[in-house]
Scaffold this motif. Structure first.
Motif: not given
Length: 170
Positions: A97-101
């Motif tokens: 999720i952090v990577y997508v952000f």
């Protein structure tokens, strides 16, 4: 059924081109490059080591590096998956999720060049921001491919009959 067979054939072809070793090494290279870029300010063309925000991504990538090590070890030693590996993978799902952000954030920074047209922007802005977008976009793809390789080479997480399948004399 036919589409699933075609997908499996395509994934088998892909696994011959991008082997598990190449995938792990590429993932490590992308992660290391993004760690360096997390300290780089594209608007100022300088590195910032005293900002606490710049350390969030490198700390989160330690879980990713640990997972890559575990997958490498399990494949080379021909071991079955274990609950610790599963837990690391589940934490990595959350980190995705952090990577997508970070993809969204990098695209926002790249598109902000129009907002700051009157300001002095370094010549390295566009290449470095584009590099960040590309690397952050590649990272989830490599991670999902690592999950698929883990399932293929190490096995699925089936701990209900784990003790039945464990033979220490092999």
């Amino acid at each position: 059924m036919i589409k699933s067979q075609n997908l499996e054939i395509d994934m088998n072809t892909l696994s011959k081109i991008i082997t598990w070793k190449r995938n792990i090494l590429a993932s490590a290279a992308v992660l290391l490059t993004l760690i360096v870029l997390s300290f780089y300010g594209v608007f100022t063309n300088q590195f910032y080591f005293l900002k606490a925000d710049n350390y969030i991504f490198p700390v989160l990538t330690t879980v990713h590096f640990l997972y890559l090590y575990v997958v490498w070890f399990k494949i080379t030693e021909d071991e079955l998956p274990d609950p610790k590996m599963r837990n690391i993978e589940y934490v990595l799902y959350a980190i995705m999720i952090v990577y997508v952000f970070k993809i969204y954030d990098s695209i926002t920074v790249l598109n902000s060049i129009n907002l700051y047209g009157q300001h002095v922007i370094p010549a390295t802005f566009k290449p470095m921001a584009t590099l960040s977008v590309v690397l952050y976009s590649i990272l989830p793809i490599l991670t999902l491919y690592t999950f698929w390789l883990r399932k293929r080479y190490v096995g699925i997480y089936n701990f209900e009959n784990y003790n039945d399948n464990l033979n220490i004399w092999q």
